[in-house]
Design a protein around this motif. Structure first.
Motif, PDB file in Angstrom:
ATOM      1  N   ALA A 115       0.949  -1.290   0.107  1.00 22.57           N
ATOM      2  CA  ALA A 115      -0.009   0.059  -0.032  1.00 22.57           C
ATOM      3  C   ALA A 115       0.842   1.148  -0.094  1.00 22.57           C
ATOM      4  CB  ALA A 115      -1.041  -0.065   1.267  1.00 22.57           C
ATOM      5  N   ARG A 116       2.138   1.059   0.521  1.00 25.31           N
ATOM      6  CA  ARG A 116       2.942   2.464   0.676  1.00 25.31           C
ATOM      7  C   ARG A 116       4.072   2.112  -0.420  1.00 25.31           C
ATOM      8  NH1 ARG A 116       2.285   0.499   6.001  1.00 25.31           N
ATOM      9  NH2 ARG A 116       4.445  -0.344   5.946  1.00 25.31           N
ATOM     10  N   TYR A 117       3.953   1.367  -1.347  1.00 31.37           N
ATOM     11  CA  TYR A 117       4.902   1.184  -2.433  1.00 31.37           C
ATOM     12  C   TYR A 117       4.804   2.416  -3.346  1.00 31.37           C
ATOM     13  CZ  TYR A 117       8.248  -1.528  -5.506  1.00 31.37           C
ATOM     14  OH  TYR A 117       9.245  -1.839  -6.100  1.00 31.37           O
ATOM     15  N   SER A 118       5.611   3.423  -3.031  1.00 29.35           N
ATOM     16  CA  SER A 118       5.526   4.592  -3.699  1.00 29.35           C
ATOM     17  C   SER A 118       6.148   4.692  -5.227  1.00 29.35           C
ATOM     18  CB  SER A 118       6.273   5.744  -2.790  1.00 29.35           C
ATOM     19  OG  SER A 118       7.518   5.521  -2.790  1.00 29.35           O
ATOM     20  N   LEU A 119       7.016   3.594  -5.567  1.00 31.07           N
ATOM     21  CA  LEU A 119       7.267   3.321  -7.013  1.00 31.07           C
ATOM     22  C   LEU A 119       6.153   3.076  -7.950  1.00 31.07           C
ATOM     23  CD1 LEU A 119      10.568   1.668  -6.082  1.00 31.07           C
ATOM     24  CD2 LEU A 119      10.314   4.108  -6.631  1.00 31.07           C
ATOM     25  N   LEU A 120       5.002   2.785  -7.440  1.00 25.05           N
ATOM     26  CA  LEU A 120       3.923   2.718  -8.414  1.00 25.05           C
ATOM     27  C   LEU A 120       2.613   3.879  -7.807  1.00 25.05           C
ATOM     28  CD1 LEU A 120       3.498  -1.161  -8.056  1.00 25.05           C
ATOM     29  CD2 LEU A 120       4.464   0.220 -10.059  1.00 25.05           C
ATOM     30  N   SER A 121       1.777   4.182  -8.759  1.00 26.43           N
ATOM     31  CA  SER A 121       0.808   5.266  -8.387  1.00 26.43           C
ATOM     32  C   SER A 121      -0.129   4.568  -7.382  1.00 26.43           C
ATOM     33  CB  SER A 121      -0.065   5.452  -9.527  1.00 26.43           C
ATOM     34  OG  SER A 121      -0.762   4.495 -10.385  1.00 26.43           O
ATOM     35  N   VAL A 122      -1.032   5.262  -6.944  1.00 30.25           N
ATOM     36  CA  VAL A 122      -2.210   4.787  -6.003  1.00 30.25           C
ATOM     37  C   VAL A 122      -2.858   3.777  -6.656  1.00 30.25           C
ATOM     38  CG1 VAL A 122      -4.114   5.440  -4.583  1.00 30.25           C
ATOM     39  CG2 VAL A 122      -1.876   6.858  -4.503  1.00 30.25           C
ATOM     40  N   ARG A 123      -3.375   4.275  -8.028  1.00 29.55           N
ATOM     41  CA  ARG A 123      -4.361   3.242  -8.566  1.00 29.55           C
ATOM     42  C   ARG A 123      -3.489   1.907  -9.060  1.00 29.55           C
ATOM     43  NH1 ARG A 123      -8.500   4.213 -12.061  1.00 29.55           N
ATOM     44  NH2 ARG A 123      -8.240   6.215 -12.129  1.00 29.55           N
ATOM     45  N   GLU A 124      -2.281   1.789  -9.395  1.00 32.58           N
ATOM     46  CA  GLU A 124      -1.367   0.786  -9.484  1.00 32.58           C
ATOM     47  C   GLU A 124      -1.223  -0.107  -8.235  1.00 32.58           C
ATOM     48  OE1 GLU A 124       1.550   2.143 -13.063  1.00 32.58           O
ATOM     49  OE2 GLU A 124       1.993   2.694 -11.109  1.00 32.58           O
ATOM     50  N   ASN A 160      -0.155  -3.467 -15.550  1.00 28.83           N
ATOM     51  CA  ASN A 160       0.356  -2.820 -16.484  1.00 28.83           C
ATOM     52  C   ASN A 160       1.919  -2.998 -16.604  1.00 28.83           C
ATOM     53  OD1 ASN A 160       1.636  -1.013 -14.865  1.00 28.83           O
ATOM     54  ND2 ASN A 160       0.038   0.449 -14.839  1.00 28.83           N
ATOM     55  N   ASP A 161       2.492  -2.616 -17.803  1.00 25.79           N
ATOM     56  CA  ASP A 161       3.967  -2.997 -17.873  1.00 25.79           C
ATOM     57  C   ASP A 161       4.765  -2.301 -16.904  1.00 25.79           C
ATOM     58  OD1 ASP A 161       3.214  -4.414 -20.317  1.00 25.79           O
ATOM     59  OD2 ASP A 161       3.828  -2.607 -21.616  1.00 25.79           O
ATOM     60  N   ARG A 162       4.443  -1.114 -16.099  1.00 30.80           N
ATOM     61  CA  ARG A 162       5.166  -0.546 -15.326  1.00 30.80           C
ATOM     62  C   ARG A 162       5.074  -1.182 -14.122  1.00 30.80           C
ATOM     63  NH1 ARG A 162       5.854   5.329 -12.834  1.00 30.80           N
ATOM     64  NH2 ARG A 162       4.525   5.141 -10.941  1.00 30.80           N
ATOM     65  N   ALA A 163       3.921  -1.675 -13.549  1.00 34.81           N
ATOM     66  CA  ALA A 163       3.908  -2.582 -12.305  1.00 34.81           C
ATOM     67  C   ALA A 163       4.735  -3.666 -12.397  1.00 34.81           C
ATOM     68  CB  ALA A 163       2.322  -2.967 -11.806  1.00 34.81           C
ATOM     69  N   ILE A 164       4.556  -4.484 -13.673  1.00 34.93           N
ATOM     70  CA  ILE A 164       5.302  -5.701 -13.754  1.00 34.93           C
ATOM     71  C   ILE A 164       6.887  -5.335 -13.492  1.00 34.93           C
ATOM     72  CG2 ILE A 164       5.910  -7.648 -15.560  1.00 34.93           C
ATOM     73  CD1 ILE A 164       3.224  -7.378 -16.490  1.00 34.93           C
ATOM     74  N   GLU A 165       7.220  -4.393 -14.267  1.00 35.31           N
ATOM     75  CA  GLU A 165       8.772  -4.124 -14.386  1.00 35.31           C
ATOM     76  C   GLU A 165       9.111  -3.481 -12.717  1.00 35.31           C
ATOM     77  OE1 GLU A 165      12.311  -4.053 -15.883  1.00 35.31           O
ATOM     78  OE2 GLU A 165      10.606  -4.692 -16.713  1.00 35.31           O
ATOM     79  N   ARG A 166       8.322  -2.739 -12.409  1.00 32.30           N
ATOM     80  CA  ARG A 166       8.621  -2.222 -10.736  1.00 32.30           C
ATOM     81  C   ARG A 166       8.400  -3.147  -9.808  1.00 32.30           C
ATOM     82  NH1 ARG A 166       8.465   4.144 -10.223  1.00 32.30           N
ATOM     83  NH2 ARG A 166      10.067   4.829 -11.761  1.00 32.30           N
ATOM     84  N   ALA A 308      19.736  -4.169  -1.794  1.00 31.05           N
ATOM     85  CA  ALA A 308      18.980  -3.267  -2.429  1.00 31.05           C
ATOM     86  C   ALA A 308      18.548  -3.850  -3.618  1.00 31.05           C
ATOM     87  CB  ALA A 308      19.521  -1.846  -2.426  1.00 31.05           C
ATOM     88  N   ALA A 309      17.279  -3.799  -3.961  1.00 28.62           N
ATOM     89  CA  ALA A 309      16.794  -3.988  -5.430  1.00 28.62           C
ATOM     90  C   ALA A 309      16.541  -2.437  -6.136  1.00 28.62           C
ATOM     91  CB  ALA A 309      15.337  -4.454  -5.079  1.00 28.62           C
ATOM     92  N   CYS A 310      16.649  -2.609  -7.392  1.00 34.03           N
ATOM     93  CA  CYS A 310      16.592  -1.203  -8.233  1.00 34.03           C
ATOM     94  C   CYS A 310      15.774  -1.251  -9.197  1.00 34.03           C
ATOM     95  CB  CYS A 310      18.301  -0.801  -8.606  1.00 34.03           C
ATOM     96  SG  CYS A 310      19.562  -1.019  -7.297  1.00 34.03           S
ATOM     97  N   VAL A 311      14.878  -0.154  -9.737  1.00 38.49           N
ATOM     98  CA  VAL A 311      14.411  -0.035 -10.702  1.00 38.49           C
ATOM     99  C   VAL A 311      14.740   1.385 -11.589  1.00 38.49           C
ATOM    100  CG1 VAL A 311      12.203  -0.773  -9.624  1.00 38.49           C
ATOM    101  CG2 VAL A 311      12.511   1.572  -9.620  1.00 38.49           C
ATOM    102  N   ASP A 312      14.487   1.252 -12.970  1.00 34.50           N
ATOM    103  CA  ASP A 312      14.881   2.187 -13.909  1.00 34.50           C
ATOM    104  C   ASP A 312      16.287   2.341 -13.843  1.00 34.50           C
ATOM    105  OD1 ASP A 312      12.016   2.781 -14.315  1.00 34.50           O
ATOM    106  OD2 ASP A 312      12.149   4.307 -12.790  1.00 34.50           O
TER     107      ASP A 312
END
Length: 453
Positions: A115-124, A160-166, A308-312
């Motif tokens: 719920a606090r995973y800020s690398l995704l939007s609230v909707r995601e 979506n692709d962003r949620a899968i990747e991030r 640590a894990a990394c995105v982007d």
């Protein structure tokens, strides 16, 4: 009656686990390993007085067979296991989130973190609940899951692709060594259910505090010696044959030893060359997936994080290996790259340059650091490719050749190609060999089918 004789060919995790289990079961065991050290694909190299692992291999609290193996070789104090799952997730723009658990019943133990995973939007973030709940209801052994890719399944469940990747690939890549788009839904369901969704503490992460060459080489060697197992290092097995009486002959250099059973715990192609399979194994369809690790020795400490894990970022995971490497001043960071098809063919200098620059984007202190040393390790065939329709291609540990058994993370253990899968395969092969030999000794000579291997 003399103890049954069992040969184990291969001294990686599967082979050492098989040899110890067979010896514990009362067998006389000889282990043949073609390399000068034990450890197989989980080993270390020495350079300039420092140790670098050939891959950043981790385990989870749910890896009961591997943890039992560590206990068996009396190395519990050589590994670290988190009290509670907590993985920081970093992005180059300074954004930061985490995957962590709290003391709530599974799967609610992860709800707050997501719920606090800020690398995704609230909707995601809201949309994560649907696939998480659906995964918890899947049976990893359901054959219908084998024909579906995890990525396609996630898309159908609102990702979506962003949620899968991030998010989803942060777990899929290091455990299955393929991205979600290429992964078997059955194996993904195994990972997420057993590792994260079914039990509160199953996903707590552990790793070696010492070089893997010590943990998976020195400690098993001591345990094998104490159990009476003869270990033949540099022992290249050139041939295996069977007699009409049921005995196996294993040829290693000038030695030709007779055994009641053989456990072949080598890489797949070596096992095939030795004639260990009772059916044709489609090695091309099963495929391989590479892993690359870039070890950077810096003149100063640039992060206080152990993992640590990394995105982007080209960096997937980074680990602090300063203590285990032997670095006395500065810091040693290991960058782990799973499913590394795009990196496996690049030169070391290009990889070091790329990932040293990427490190500075994640850790500002690294921009002023001096690179003291760098080592790139590659495993071109680190694992089989955990794609849909893979399970039917993975051999069983018991073959239809009486007395011949297989062991490796590539066996059909129900687990992906992990240290846990390797240990399970080795222990299962040893158990099956002991059961067969006990049965045949009480019922009479073993009757073999077919020609010699």
């Amino acid at each position: 009656m003399s103890a049954p004789r069992i040969a184990v060919v291969g001294g990686g995790l599967a082979g050492t686990a098989a040899a110890l289990a067979a010896a514990d079961g009362g067998a006389e065991v000889i282990l043949f390993e073609r390399r000068p050290v034990l450890g197989g694909l989980t080993s270390s190299i020495r350079r300039n007085g420092l140790s670098f692992d050939n891959g950043q291999h981790v385990f989870l609290r749910c890896c009961t067979a591997y943890r039992g193996f560590i206990d068996r070789i009396e190395a519990n104090d050589q590994v670290f296991l988190q009290d509670r799952l907590d993985v920081p997730v970093l992005a180059p723009d300074g954004s930061r989130a985490s995957i962590k658990r709290v003391k709530l019943p599974a799967p609610l133990h992860l709800a707050g973190s997501l719920a606090r995973y800020s690398l995704l939007s609230v909707r995601e973030r809201i949309a994560l609940g649907r696939p998480a709940l659906a995964l918890s209801r899947l049976d990893p052994d359901d054959p219908s899951l084998e024909s579906v890719s995890f990525g396609a399944w996630l898309t159908r469940h609102g990702q979506n692709d962003r949620a899968i990747e991030r998010l989803w690939n942060l777990i899929t890549l290091p455990t299955l060594n393929v991205p979600a788009a290429q992964a078997s839904l059955g194996l993904a369901a195994k990972v997420f259910r057993v590792g994260l969704l079914d039990h509160l503490d199953a996903g707590d992460i552990g790793w070696s505090k010492v070089p893997l060459g010590e943990l998976h080489g020195t400690f098993p060697a001591r345990a094998l010696g104490a159990s009476g197992v003869e270990v033949v290092l540099g022992g290249h097995v050139s041939a295996m044959g069977r007699s009409g009486t049921g005995a196996f002959t294993v040829s290693c250099g000038a030695r030709n030893e007779a055994f009641d059973a053989v456990v072949v715990a080598t890489p797949l192609r070596v096992a095939a060359a030795l004639g260990a399979f009772d059916r044709e194994v489609d090695l091309e369809r099963l495929g391989t997936s590479p892993i690359v690790n870039v070890h950077l020795v810096l003149d100063r400490t640039v992060t206080d994080l152990q993992i640590a894990a990394c995105v982007d970022s080209p960096i997937q995971f980074v680990f602090d290996r300063t203590a285990s490497s032997g670095v006395a001043s500065g810091q040693c960071l290991a960058i782990s790259l799973s499913a590394a098809d795009s990196y496996i063919g690049l030169g070391s200098s290009e990889l070091v340059s790329t990932f040293f620059e990427a490190l500075g984007e994640l850790f500002p202190r690294a921009r002023d650091a001096r690179l003291v040393d760098a080592v790139v390790t590659r495993e071109r065939a680190a694992t089989f490719r955990a794609a849909p329709l893979t399970r039917a291609l993975r051999p069983q540990t018991a073959t239809r050749i009486p007395g011949m058994f297989l062991a490796g993370a590539w066996c059909d253990t129900g687990w992906p190609a992990t240290m846990e899968g390797a240990v399970r395969a080795g222990q299962q092969a040893a158990s099956q060999a002991l059961a067969l030999l006990t049965s045949t000794r009480s019922e009479g000579p073993l009757q073999l089918e077919g020609a010699g291997a």
